[in-house]
Design a protein around this motif. Sequence first.
Motif, short mmCIF file in Angstrom:
data_model
loop_
_atom_site.label_atom_id
_atom_site.label_comp_id
_atom_site.label_asym_id
_atom_site.label_seq_id
_atom_site.Cartn_x
_atom_site.Cartn_y
_atom_site.Cartn_z
N THR A 265 0.85 -1.18 0.00
CA THR A 265 0.00 0.00 0.00
C THR A 265 0.89 1.24 0.00
OG1 THR A 265 -1.87 1.05 1.13
CG2 THR A 265 -0.19 0.08 2.53
N ASP A 266 0.30 2.40 -0.14
CA ASP A 266 1.01 3.68 -0.08
C ASP A 266 2.14 3.79 -1.11
OD1 ASP A 266 -0.61 4.33 2.10
OD2 ASP A 266 0.84 3.55 3.54
N LEU A 267 1.94 3.23 -2.29
CA LEU A 267 2.98 3.29 -3.32
C LEU A 267 3.24 4.76 -3.67
CD1 LEU A 267 3.50 1.04 -6.33
CD2 LEU A 267 3.64 3.50 -6.62
N LYS A 268 4.51 5.13 -3.62
CA LYS A 268 4.92 6.51 -3.91
C LYS A 268 6.08 6.47 -4.91
CE LYS A 268 7.01 10.57 -1.72
NZ LYS A 268 7.60 11.07 -0.47
N VAL A 269 5.87 7.07 -6.07
CA VAL A 269 6.95 7.19 -7.05
C VAL A 269 7.91 8.26 -6.54
CG1 VAL A 269 7.55 7.81 -9.41
CG2 VAL A 269 5.51 6.42 -8.98
N LEU A 270 9.16 7.86 -6.35
CA LEU A 270 10.17 8.78 -5.82
C LEU A 270 10.90 9.53 -6.92
CD1 LEU A 270 11.61 6.32 -3.15
CD2 LEU A 270 10.00 8.20 -2.75
N SER A 271 11.09 8.86 -8.04
CA SER A 271 11.73 9.51 -9.18
C SER A 271 11.45 8.71 -10.44
CB SER A 271 13.25 9.64 -8.97
OG SER A 271 13.86 8.38 -9.01
N THR A 272 11.49 9.38 -11.55
CA THR A 272 11.36 8.73 -12.84
C THR A 272 12.07 9.62 -13.86
OG1 THR A 272 9.83 7.71 -14.43
CG2 THR A 272 9.12 9.77 -13.42
N GLY A 273 12.69 8.98 -14.83
CA GLY A 273 13.38 9.76 -15.85
C GLY A 273 13.98 8.88 -16.93
N ARG A 274 14.32 9.53 -18.02
CA ARG A 274 14.97 8.83 -19.13
C ARG A 274 16.40 8.47 -18.76
NH1 ARG A 274 13.14 12.41 -24.39
NH2 ARG A 274 10.92 12.05 -24.07
N ILE A 275 16.83 7.32 -19.27
CA ILE A 275 18.21 6.89 -19.07
C ILE A 275 18.77 6.43 -20.42
CG2 ILE A 275 18.01 6.28 -16.63
CD1 ILE A 275 17.65 3.35 -17.46
N THR A 276 20.07 6.56 -20.57
CA THR A 276 20.70 6.10 -21.81
C THR A 276 21.23 4.68 -21.65
OG1 THR A 276 22.78 7.13 -21.16
CG2 THR A 276 21.31 8.40 -22.61
N GLU A 277 21.55 4.31 -20.41
CA GLU A 277 21.97 2.94 -20.14
C GLU A 277 21.49 2.54 -18.75
OE1 GLU A 277 26.45 2.82 -18.70
OE2 GLU A 277 26.26 3.92 -20.60
N ARG A 278 21.34 1.24 -18.58
CA ARG A 278 20.82 0.70 -17.32
C ARG A 278 21.90 0.64 -16.26
NH1 ARG A 278 16.25 -3.49 -18.63
NH2 ARG A 278 15.77 -2.89 -20.74
N GLU A 279 21.50 0.91 -15.03
CA GLU A 279 22.41 0.75 -13.90
C GLU A 279 22.38 -0.69 -13.39
OE1 GLU A 279 21.76 3.68 -10.85
OE2 GLU A 279 21.60 5.29 -12.32
N PHE A 280 21.28 -1.39 -13.62
CA PHE A 280 21.11 -2.77 -13.14
C PHE A 280 20.96 -3.71 -14.34
CE2 PHE A 280 19.61 0.09 -9.85
CZ PHE A 280 20.29 -0.37 -8.74
N ASP A 281 21.87 -3.61 -15.29
CA ASP A 281 21.73 -4.35 -16.55
C ASP A 281 22.00 -5.84 -16.43
OD1 ASP A 281 24.44 -3.94 -16.09
OD2 ASP A 281 24.92 -3.72 -18.22
N LYS A 282 22.56 -6.30 -15.33
CA LYS A 282 22.85 -7.73 -15.17
C LYS A 282 21.75 -8.48 -14.43
CE LYS A 282 27.85 -7.15 -15.21
NZ LYS A 282 27.90 -5.80 -15.64
N TRP A 283 20.68 -7.80 -14.05
CA TRP A 283 19.65 -8.43 -13.23
C TRP A 283 18.26 -8.16 -13.79
CZ3 TRP A 283 23.57 -5.44 -11.18
CH2 TRP A 283 24.53 -6.13 -10.42
#
Length: 183
Positions: A78-96
């Motif tokens: 419950t209480d889902l809150k989006v903290l940030s969202t934005g475009r990215i050029t590459e993934r930070e978690f690309d191995k998972w």
Amino acid sequence: MLIQLCYASRANFQPTAAGSGVEPTVARILQASRRNNSRVGLGGVLYYRDSCFFQVLEGPEREIQALLIKLRQDDRHTDLKVLSTGRITEREFDKWSMKYTHLDETVNAWLQSKGIKTFDPLAFDAPLAHEFSGVLRSSSEAPEPQGQTGTVPSAQGRSLQRVCLTLVVTLAALAAALWYVFS
């Protein structure tokens, strides 16, 4: 276009002791996330502590938005809150497809360095959420093997392995005894 979305929420279930493994409801969420995310090109990290979720999702915008709709309808939190969202050029978690890690000591040190007494990611602003995402990214969980959705080590899984091993040993002893009696 790739985007990264970071959100926090509160668990809507009573946590169950999991020994040294992952809380069982969280383990089921993680396994489903790994299976489903890999099919639609999503990835990220999930952290659960003190009945709170912190998650970073990365992937195609359309898939992230579709998942966000499902997450808002999920009654396990419950209480889902989006903290940030934005475009990215590459993934930070690309191995998972979905990284999960236990970082209690690391998180405690990070919280203390920020003057935060308890883990409550719903109180994070975007810069703090991004910084915490970096803490999770630098943790040492090994990448998932290529083409696999990963598994969650748990006390329940280890117990099942012990039961199976005991059963195999017992059956082998029984077979040996029967062979001895009838030969």
